[in-house]
Design a protein around this motif. Structure first.
Motif, PDB file in Angstrom:
ATOM      1  N   PHE A  58      61.973  43.824  57.165  1.00 49.26           N
ATOM      2  CA  PHE A  58      62.075  42.969  56.544  1.00 49.26           C
ATOM      3  C   PHE A  58      60.915  42.557  55.798  1.00 49.26           C
ATOM      4  O   PHE A  58      60.187  42.575  56.798  1.00 49.26           O
ATOM      5  N   LYS A  60      59.870  38.890  53.295  1.00 45.80           N
ATOM      6  CA  LYS A  60      60.381  38.551  52.116  1.00 45.80           C
ATOM      7  C   LYS A  60      59.223  38.050  52.401  1.00 45.80           C
ATOM      8  O   LYS A  60      58.508  37.201  52.378  1.00 45.80           O
ATOM      9  N   THR A  71      63.180  40.269  48.494  1.00 48.52           N
ATOM     10  CA  THR A  71      62.881  41.104  49.623  1.00 48.52           C
ATOM     11  C   THR A  71      63.015  42.642  49.866  1.00 48.52           C
ATOM     12  O   THR A  71      63.193  43.206  49.327  1.00 48.52           O
ATOM     13  N   GLU A  73      63.278  45.464  52.009  1.00 53.97           N
ATOM     14  CA  GLU A  73      64.120  46.377  53.298  1.00 53.97           C
ATOM     15  C   GLU A  73      63.919  47.847  53.782  1.00 53.97           C
ATOM     16  O   GLU A  73      64.033  48.296  52.399  1.00 53.97           O
ATOM     17  N   SER A 147      61.724  40.956  60.859  1.00 50.98           N
ATOM     18  CA  SER A 147      61.554  40.613  59.499  1.00 50.98           C
ATOM     19  C   SER A 147      59.908  39.803  59.532  1.00 50.98           C
ATOM     20  O   SER A 147      59.580  38.755  60.430  1.00 50.98           O
ATOM     21  N   LEU A 149      58.224  36.829  56.236  1.00 50.96           N
ATOM     22  CA  LEU A 149      58.248  35.708  55.149  1.00 50.96           C
ATOM     23  C   LEU A 149      56.697  35.557  55.190  1.00 50.96           C
ATOM     24  O   LEU A 149      56.249  35.177  55.734  1.00 50.96           O
ATOM     25  N   PRO A 437      65.879  36.982  55.913  1.00 55.73           N
ATOM     26  CA  PRO A 437      66.843  37.525  54.768  1.00 55.73           C
ATOM     27  C   PRO A 437      68.290  37.235  55.232  1.00 55.73           C
ATOM     28  O   PRO A 437      68.453  37.469  55.647  1.00 55.73           O
TER      29      PRO A 437
END
Length: 510
Positions: A58, A60, A71, A73, A147, A149, A437
């Motif tokens: 991910f 984000k 977000t 994916e 992930s 961010l 996420p």
């Protein structure tokens, strides 16, 4: 409750084909990944960037690359993000953050789930931001991002006017008049109108004010905080103080962990005053129209019976999650001889002494009816209001229409306490809380919720079952968060009513 339609899975050690990575150096793992990421970004090498992520990883983004909350994916969607926004935002100047609470750490979420979390700073064409990365191990001592961010913290052209950048102007005798003109917008229109002077509306206004954006908050109630003052007397927040902090002005260390509603109302009123926010109370918007040529809103405002036309660039709706009561049409209500009211109209059980009460709804929200001259029916804030009736010696029955997710306040605090706790900076807590996420959070809570129900909350849930009260594990078995975001209800955060055994002494109707 519902079947689980979601394909996402947590990156467990078995799924990744590795064993416990406890012996690694989180700092070395983070540094190697960030150096490779930085080089790939500088060379605009999309393939190399994508290779640093799991296939189902991910990315984000909070404002930094997209000016939105997005977000992405999987590598295919991340590639689309990079193609559209990497060059446009000029993502650069990466620096590993190593101060306490931001330093790289190996986190063991469960025996079969571990990752290295680390933070880095970055710069874009428009400002500076913070990134949070979760790396998982792969065979061959490789680490890839599950992930990432990216969150924009500040704007280069509009820095927050705080600390060293605060106003240094000496104001000798002119402050009052200057504030009056600012609040009245005597010589200009605001750039932004925020509708609603609750928590969110005031926080948005504060953030905008201190980056230099003229902002007006409009609320239909007479005073800031009336959205809490006008609720029932017994209302007290069911989530802890650290989850309700306000920017620039934190609650004092003497503040109770669970805020009484009227105390919170006074805080919000003081917050608006001390932060010098521009608020028009007892004011409504008659109509608003958008001009696509000028890219502006024309807003007709009714204040104290006088109409004013304002031209603004932005309208922000901060009217709350459940500002409008939801009142079902109950057969026979029109011919019912008693009084009926929604819970938003309920003040205190003291006004119903001598009657019998029926509370319909077993969660934190709903509506209320008084049946005949002897019986009171209430749908909403079920446990709180049932407790209020009980405390006033009133014969009360609770009607539960469907099963309810119940969690004790202590367990909820424990779930949030990794970040929302004494001494942890709330700004960083918000970043960490946002960093994973929702799809992954759902999978985490599908493990956590049954574990808590079978341990910390077991006695209370077993006691509820004995009196016929039906409980569940929430939507998709993931507890309170999906219920809050998808339904806005269906849960009860237990603080006192069940603990005091009220449901054992009140009638339960299913």
């Amino acid at each position: 409750m519902a079947t689980d339609p979601f394909p996402q899975r947590l990156p467990t050690l078995d799924q990744l084909g590795v064993t416990d990575p406890s012996s690694v150096s989180p700092s070395e793992v983070a540094t190697e990944w960030l150096n490779t990421f930085s080089t790939a970004i500088a060379q605009n090498d999309t393939a190399a960037i994508l290779n640093l992520f799991l296939e189902d990883g991910f990315w984000k983004d909070v404002i930094a690359l997209t000016w939105d909350l997005r977000t992405f994916e999987g590598r295919r969607d991340i590639e689309k993000l990079l193609d559209a926004r990497l060059a446009a935002t000029d993502l650069r100047e990466f620096s590993l953050l190593e101060e306490p609470l931001r330093e790289p750490v190996l986190q063991k979420m469960f025996p079969d789930l571990a990752w290295v979390r680390f933070c880095f700073g970055f710069t874009t064409r428009h400002g500076k931001g913070t990134a949070v990365v979760y790396l998982v191990p792969l065979p061959g001592s490789k680490w890839k991002a599950y992930s990432l961010l990216t969150c924009l913290d500040s704007l280069t052209d509009s820095p927050e006017q705080v600390g060293l950048l605060r106003s240094t102007k000496s104001d000798h005798g002119t402050w009052e008049e200057n504030r009056r003109q600012e609040v009245e917008f005597s010589t200009n229109d605001p750039t932004v109108i925020v509708i609603g002077a609750g928590h969110s509306g005031l926080e948005i206004a504060a953030r905008l004010k201190y980056i230099g954006v003229p902002t007006l908050v409009i609320d239909k109630k007479p005073r800031v905080g009336d959205n809490w003052r006008d609720r029932y007397n017994a209302l007290c927040l069911h989530d802890g103080i650290f989850y309700n902090e306000t920017p620039y002005l934190n609650f004092p260390s003497t503040w109770p962990f669970y805020s009484p509603a009227r105390k919170l109302a006074d805080w919000l009123e003081g917050y608006a005053k001390f932060l010098e926010l521009n608020v028009w109370s007892a004011t409504t918007i008659k109509k608003a129209s958008w001009d696509d040529t000028t890219k502006a809103w024309t807003v007709e405002v009714n204040r104290d019976g006088k109409v004013r036309i304002l031209t603004v660039k932005h309208l922000v709706f901060a009217t709350g999650l459940d500002a409008r009561p939801s009142v079902p049409d109950v057969p026979g209500k029109a011919t019912f001889k008693g009084t009926t009211m929604h819970s938003s109209e309920f003040t205190s059980a003291a006004e119903h002494i001598g009657k019998r009460a029926l509370v319909i709804g077993a969660c934190n929200s709903g509506w209320y009816i008084t049946l005949s001259y002897r019986t009171t029916l209430h749908i909403s804030s079920g446990h709180d209001i049932a407790q209020d009736f009980f405390n006033h010696g009133i014969d009360v029955t609770m009607y539960q229409r469907s099963s309810t997710f119940v969690v004790t306040a202590q367990s909820l605090v424990a779930m949030l306490s990794a970040y929302y706790r004494e001494g942890f900076p709330v700004e960083l807590a918000d970043i960490y809380n946002t960093s994973i996420p929702n799809a992954a959070i759902r999978r985490v809570y599908q493990r956590v919720v049954p574990a808590i129900a079978g341990t910390a909350d077991k006695d209370i849930l077993d006691g509820l079952a004995k009196v016929g009260f039906k409980t569940n594990h929430g939507l998709h078995g993931a507890g309170i968060l999906p219920l809050f975001f998808e339904r806005g209800g269906g849960y009860y955060i237990e603080i006192k009513a069940i603990e005091e055994g009220i449901l054992n002494k009140a009638d339960i109707v299913i």
